[in-house]
Scaffold this motif. Sequence first.
Motif, short mmCIF file in Angstrom:
data_model
loop_
_atom_site.label_atom_id
_atom_site.label_comp_id
_atom_site.label_asym_id
_atom_site.label_seq_id
_atom_site.Cartn_x
_atom_site.Cartn_y
_atom_site.Cartn_z
N TRP A 59 -4.58 -80.83 32.67
CA TRP A 59 -6.19 -80.70 32.50
C TRP A 59 -6.57 -82.08 32.79
O TRP A 59 -6.24 -83.16 32.74
CB TRP A 59 -6.54 -80.30 30.88
CG TRP A 59 -6.36 -81.25 29.79
CD1 TRP A 59 -4.75 -81.23 29.24
CD2 TRP A 59 -6.80 -82.28 29.05
NE1 TRP A 59 -4.76 -82.14 28.32
CE2 TRP A 59 -6.04 -82.79 28.26
CE3 TRP A 59 -8.23 -82.79 29.44
CZ2 TRP A 59 -6.48 -83.86 27.36
CZ3 TRP A 59 -8.41 -83.81 28.70
CH2 TRP A 59 -7.65 -84.41 27.74
N HIS A 60 -7.94 -81.99 33.15
CA HIS A 60 -8.49 -83.09 33.77
C HIS A 60 -9.43 -83.61 32.54
O HIS A 60 -10.48 -83.15 31.99
CB HIS A 60 -9.38 -82.89 34.87
CG HIS A 60 -8.41 -82.31 36.17
ND1 HIS A 60 -8.33 -83.51 37.15
CD2 HIS A 60 -7.97 -81.30 36.55
CE1 HIS A 60 -7.53 -82.93 37.85
NE2 HIS A 60 -7.19 -81.87 37.60
N SER A 61 -9.68 -85.05 32.59
CA SER A 61 -10.73 -85.71 31.48
C SER A 61 -12.03 -85.85 32.18
O SER A 61 -13.10 -85.76 31.46
CB SER A 61 -10.17 -87.00 31.22
OG SER A 61 -10.36 -88.07 32.62
N ARG A 62 -12.11 -85.92 33.72
CA ARG A 62 -13.62 -86.08 34.08
C ARG A 62 -13.93 -85.00 35.06
O ARG A 62 -14.85 -84.91 35.70
CB ARG A 62 -13.80 -87.55 34.58
CG ARG A 62 -13.58 -88.43 33.48
CD ARG A 62 -14.01 -89.74 34.00
NE ARG A 62 -15.33 -89.84 34.45
CZ ARG A 62 -15.92 -90.84 34.70
NH1 ARG A 62 -15.54 -91.98 34.88
NH2 ARG A 62 -17.35 -90.50 34.83
N GLN A 63 -12.80 -84.30 35.62
CA GLN A 63 -13.19 -83.56 36.92
C GLN A 63 -13.27 -82.04 36.48
O GLN A 63 -12.48 -81.52 35.68
CB GLN A 63 -12.07 -83.57 37.95
CG GLN A 63 -12.19 -85.19 38.51
CD GLN A 63 -11.20 -85.09 39.61
OE1 GLN A 63 -10.30 -84.34 40.00
NE2 GLN A 63 -11.21 -86.56 40.40
N ASP A 64 -14.14 -81.43 36.81
CA ASP A 64 -14.18 -79.77 36.66
C ASP A 64 -13.04 -79.00 37.62
O ASP A 64 -12.99 -79.51 38.89
CB ASP A 64 -15.56 -79.20 36.89
CG ASP A 64 -16.69 -79.68 35.76
OD1 ASP A 64 -16.21 -79.88 34.64
OD2 ASP A 64 -17.74 -79.94 36.23
N ALA A 92 -12.42 -70.94 35.05
CA ALA A 92 -13.04 -72.35 35.28
C ALA A 92 -12.46 -73.11 34.15
O ALA A 92 -12.17 -72.66 33.03
CB ALA A 92 -14.53 -72.16 35.26
N PHE A 93 -12.45 -74.63 34.25
CA PHE A 93 -11.67 -75.53 33.55
C PHE A 93 -12.88 -76.61 33.42
O PHE A 93 -12.82 -77.43 34.44
CB PHE A 93 -10.41 -75.93 34.11
CG PHE A 93 -9.63 -74.54 34.03
CD1 PHE A 93 -9.12 -73.98 32.81
CD2 PHE A 93 -9.22 -74.22 35.30
CE1 PHE A 93 -8.46 -72.97 32.91
CE2 PHE A 93 -8.68 -72.84 35.42
CZ PHE A 93 -8.08 -72.39 34.16
N PRO A 94 -13.81 -76.89 32.62
CA PRO A 94 -14.78 -77.81 32.52
C PRO A 94 -13.94 -79.19 31.97
O PRO A 94 -13.05 -79.18 31.53
CB PRO A 94 -15.74 -77.50 31.31
CG PRO A 94 -15.59 -76.07 31.16
CD PRO A 94 -14.11 -75.57 31.57
N ALA A 95 -14.23 -80.14 32.57
CA ALA A 95 -13.71 -81.59 32.46
C ALA A 95 -13.61 -81.82 30.91
O ALA A 95 -14.40 -81.51 30.32
CB ALA A 95 -14.44 -82.62 33.16
N GLY A 96 -12.73 -82.61 30.70
CA GLY A 96 -12.48 -82.99 29.13
C GLY A 96 -11.96 -82.08 28.14
O GLY A 96 -11.86 -82.31 26.96
N ASP A 118 -14.19 -81.14 41.63
CA ASP A 118 -15.16 -82.22 42.01
C ASP A 118 -14.10 -83.67 42.17
O ASP A 118 -12.98 -83.49 41.78
CB ASP A 118 -16.23 -82.54 40.82
CG ASP A 118 -15.79 -83.10 39.79
OD1 ASP A 118 -15.33 -84.32 39.66
OD2 ASP A 118 -15.81 -82.18 38.78
N ARG A 119 -14.73 -84.41 42.54
CA ARG A 119 -13.97 -85.79 43.04
C ARG A 119 -14.37 -86.78 42.15
O ARG A 119 -14.43 -88.08 42.73
CB ARG A 119 -13.91 -86.17 44.63
CG ARG A 119 -13.17 -84.93 45.27
CD ARG A 119 -13.47 -85.24 46.79
NE ARG A 119 -12.48 -84.31 47.41
CZ ARG A 119 -12.92 -83.95 48.79
NH1 ARG A 119 -13.59 -84.74 49.50
NH2 ARG A 119 -12.06 -82.99 49.42
N THR A 120 -14.89 -86.63 41.07
CA THR A 120 -15.19 -87.71 40.00
C THR A 120 -14.25 -88.74 39.69
O THR A 120 -12.97 -88.58 39.80
CB THR A 120 -15.55 -87.21 38.58
OG1 THR A 120 -16.81 -86.10 38.69
CG2 THR A 120 -16.16 -88.02 37.85
N ALA A 121 -14.44 -90.10 40.02
CA ALA A 121 -13.73 -91.06 39.98
C ALA A 121 -13.06 -91.49 38.52
O ALA A 121 -13.84 -90.80 37.51
CB ALA A 121 -14.35 -92.50 40.45
#
Length: 155
Positions: A59-64, A92-96, A118-121
């Motif tokens: 799972w991602h902390s900042r990227q959907d 779908a997997f929302p960030a965080g 997305d490509r959130t840094a």
Amino acid sequence: MIIDPALLPDQSVTNYPDPFRAAVAGRSRKRLGTAAGLKNFGVNLTTLSPGSQSALRHWHSRQDEFIYVVQGQLVLVTEAGEHPMTAGMMAAFPAGEANGHHLVNRSAAPAVYLEIGDRTAQDRVDYPDHDLVAQSGPNGGWQFTHRNGAPYSSD
């Protein structure tokens, strides 16, 4: 811009450290977003051979993330269990949200899906089933470490 996926190369490389590379053998991607010059999000047309999986459960902390099954049958594995998916289904997997997930092809035929993210840094990826964490770098690359922060080498 019009893109014909048939003209794009299949890429089966992975950034995972050596101990985890075999987990995604049988996965290939056509990088549609990169071919289109997209900067803010990626789009991949991904094929999973029978018996292969999309990634380690993560799972991602900042990227959907968003997936859409185009062809075949897949099993989505999440914190809530296993969920069969067929063509036309989405997830779908929302960030965080700490909902480790991945896709597995348990059928006898290849399965194809679109993966959009997305490509959130400064994203962090947690792998709940493994001693593995990934942190996105300033130039878009990934640094893989053990949970204690020690970097992975060829161990």
